[in-house]
Design a protein around this motif. Structure first.
Motif, PDB file in Angstrom:
ATOM      1  N   ASP A  95       5.234   4.986  -9.757  1.00  0.00           N
ATOM      2  CA  ASP A  95       4.905   4.854  -8.333  1.00  0.00           C
ATOM      3  C   ASP A  95       6.113   5.006  -7.406  1.00  0.00           C
ATOM      4  O   ASP A  95       5.993   4.840  -6.196  1.00  0.00           O
ATOM      5  CB  ASP A  95       4.228   3.504  -8.061  1.00  0.00           C
ATOM      6  N   LYS A 146       0.159  -0.089  -8.799  1.00  0.00           N
ATOM      7  CA  LYS A 146      -1.096  -0.168  -8.045  1.00  0.00           C
ATOM      8  C   LYS A 146      -1.528   1.137  -7.397  1.00  0.00           C
ATOM      9  O   LYS A 146      -2.496   1.171  -6.660  1.00  0.00           O
ATOM     10  CB  LYS A 146      -0.972  -1.240  -6.957  1.00  0.00           C
ATOM     11  N   ASN A 147      -0.796   2.206  -7.674  1.00  0.00           N
ATOM     12  CA  ASN A 147      -1.214   3.477  -7.076  1.00  0.00           C
ATOM     13  C   ASN A 147      -2.274   4.143  -7.952  1.00  0.00           C
ATOM     14  O   ASN A 147      -2.552   3.709  -9.070  1.00  0.00           O
ATOM     15  CB  ASN A 147      -0.007   4.404  -6.882  1.00  0.00           C
ATOM     16  N   LYS A 148      -2.879   5.190  -7.413  1.00  0.00           N
ATOM     17  CA  LYS A 148      -3.935   5.910  -8.140  1.00  0.00           C
ATOM     18  C   LYS A 148      -3.426   7.307  -8.450  1.00  0.00           C
ATOM     19  O   LYS A 148      -3.832   8.289  -7.866  1.00  0.00           O
ATOM     20  CB  LYS A 148      -5.211   5.961  -7.291  1.00  0.00           C
ATOM     21  N   GLY A 204       1.219   1.824  -3.278  1.00  0.00           N
ATOM     22  CA  GLY A 204      -0.072   1.490  -3.880  1.00  0.00           C
ATOM     23  C   GLY A 204      -1.100   2.546  -3.573  1.00  0.00           C
ATOM     24  O   GLY A 204      -0.877   3.739  -3.811  1.00  0.00           O
ATOM     25  N   ASP A 205      -2.218   2.152  -2.964  1.00  0.00           N
ATOM     26  CA  ASP A 205      -3.336   3.090  -2.816  1.00  0.00           C
ATOM     27  C   ASP A 205      -3.100   4.168  -1.761  1.00  0.00           C
ATOM     28  O   ASP A 205      -3.848   5.148  -1.707  1.00  0.00           O
ATOM     29  CB  ASP A 205      -4.638   2.329  -2.521  1.00  0.00           C
ATOM     30  N   LYS A 206      -2.066   4.033  -0.905  1.00  0.00           N
ATOM     31  CA  LYS A 206      -1.779   5.063   0.108  1.00  0.00           C
ATOM     32  C   LYS A 206      -0.673   6.020  -0.339  1.00  0.00           C
ATOM     33  O   LYS A 206      -0.310   6.954   0.392  1.00  0.00           O
ATOM     34  CB  LYS A 206      -1.358   4.400   1.422  1.00  0.00           C
ATOM     35  N   TRP A 207      -0.179   5.831  -1.547  1.00  0.00           N
ATOM     36  CA  TRP A 207       0.972   6.588  -2.056  1.00  0.00           C
ATOM     37  C   TRP A 207       0.624   8.046  -2.346  1.00  0.00           C
ATOM     38  O   TRP A 207      -0.520   8.405  -2.630  1.00  0.00           O
ATOM     39  CB  TRP A 207       1.437   5.904  -3.342  1.00  0.00           C
ATOM     40  N   ALA A 262       0.812  -1.215   0.000  1.00  0.00           N
ATOM     41  CA  ALA A 262       0.000   0.000   0.000  1.00  0.00           C
ATOM     42  C   ALA A 262       0.847   1.268   0.000  1.00  0.00           C
ATOM     43  O   ALA A 262       0.393   2.333  -0.430  1.00  0.00           O
ATOM     44  CB  ALA A 262      -0.938   0.009   1.213  1.00  0.00           C
TER      45      ALA A 262
END
Length: 399
Positions: free
Chosen positions: A357, A396-398, A138-141, A135
């Motif tokens: 990322d 996997k990041n946004k 990923g999504d917390k980046w 993460a």
């Protein structure tokens, strides 16, 4: 009474004003680097290795001067005790009160995740080392986050590259690290095209000392499944492989596959020659000038070779040194731009921050425990260096 300045004195004053003073001031103030690590608590050994490697890295890269472009480096070390609330507080203190130009940390993935929003709030670069949770990149980046440490998915991809078919059971700890690692492990098997099938996942409490029930459940799940039967151990801290081995998995044709660990733990595996696994770093594997120096100097100073987290700290130091050499003023936005796609040398060889990322892409190692060990640290032999291209790490990041 008037104070008269003679022509000679005037010339000395002028020379100092025009020459010596600017030279003294040109270098600018110290460059401040915050290093946050869990120096007390369950991950203390990892944190101490990280700090040792980081300081040795800066020493090597600056030729012992501890400066970049004439500016002195000041390293501010803080102990977050692997506690997320404390990690968050200490990073804010480093950026706000200490005026750190860049920060590195931390040992625990939970604490590292808590620190990410602080870097965004202060708009300052944070290099993650050695926390592995996916993460983080990923999504917390966020754009101020870069990671020299390997991720759970990179660990998993390395392990998956050695498993082409058969049956797999996982044993790990029941907290964020363990669940993240097993999720990554299953995804990695699919991503690498492995035909191996996961038949059981076992999550044990972090404080577990009796693995009898957990191991028996794994044995029962694996014993009648297609060969090869692999029990993958993913564990932070003292590894339970010896206790699992005592239960004789070979009765069921089950092979233990430990993830790499620190040297004091791997020393206890001497009775299991031939067992294979994958690892981030082992001092005898990389062949380059930087690693040669690290191994020789660490042996000289500590009477033992450098460990995996020592190499990680050194890699983080190299990322800091390379970045601040490119952006001497330490400006955060310029650092982010310079570090995206940036390559830098480490004891493992070259790493590169992926632009998407900011995860450092890096080789990993497939090892076998040696049968004939020449000394107490002669533990592993290299089966294969696993190149970046063999580990198709998903973004996997946004962003």
């Amino acid at each position: 009474m008037k104070h008269l300045i003679t022509p000679l004195a005037a010339s000395i004053v002028a020379a100092f004003a025009l020459g010596a003073a600017p030279a003294a001031l040109a270098a600018g103030p110290d460059l401040k680097i915050a290093l946050i690590a869990g120096k007390t608590g369950a991950l203390e050994a990892y944190a101490k290795e990280t700090e040792t490697g980081f300081m040795m890295g800066l020493e090597y890269l600056t030729g012992g001067k501890m400066e970049i472009n004439g500016r002195k480096l000041k390293v501010i070390v803080k102990d977050d005790q692997s506690k997320p609330d404390l990690g968050r507080t200490l990073l804010a203190e480093a950026y706000g009160d200490d005026k750190a130009d860049i920060a590195v940390g931390t040992t625990s993935s939970g604490s590292a995740l808590a620190m990410l929003p602080v870097a965004k709030e202060y708009r300052k670069v944070l290099i993650i080392e050695p926390a592995v949770a996916d993460a983080i990149t990923g999504d917390k980046w966020n754009k101020y986050i870069f990671r020299t440490a390997r991720s759970s998915m990179q660990d998993a991809m390395a392990a998956a590259s050695t498993l082409k078919q058969g049956s797999v059971g996982f044993l790990t700890q029941d907290y964020a690290f363990g669940r993240d690692a097993i999720k990554a492990g299953k995804e990695a098997l699919a991503a690498t095209g492995s035909k191996a099938r996961v038949v059981h996942e076992e999550y044990a409490p972090m404080t577990t000392t009796d693995f009898t029930a957990s191991t028996q459940r794994l044995f029962d799940a694996l014993k009648d499944k297609p060969q090869p039967r692999v029990l993958q151990i993913v564990w932070a801290g003292p590894n339970p492989m010896n206790k699992l081995a005592d239960m004789k998995p070979e009765r069921y044709g089950i092979h233990l596959a430990p993830g790499g660990n620190i040297l004091p733990v791997m020393k206890t595996w001497k009775n299991y020659a031939g067992t294979e696994g994958t690892i981030y770093y082992y001092y005898a594997f990389p062949k380059n000038k930087m690693n040669d120096w690290l191994v020789a100097e660490h042996q000289k100073r500590f009477k033992a070779p450098p460990d995996m987290f020592t190499a990680g700290g050194f890699a983080a130091a190299s990322a800091v040194h390379t970045a601040l050499s490119k952006v001497p003023n330490g400006n955060s936005e310029q650092l982010v731009t310079a570090m995206e796609g940036m390559s830098f040398d480490t004891p493992k060889g070259k790493m590169s921050f992926r632009k998407e990322d900011h995860q450092a892409l890096q080789s990993m190692y497939h090892f076998r425990i040696k049968k004939n060990q020449a000394n107490e640290w002669d533990l592993l032999e290299l089966v294969r260096e696993i190149p970046v291209n063999d580990m198709p790490l998903p973004v996997k990041n946004k962003r």
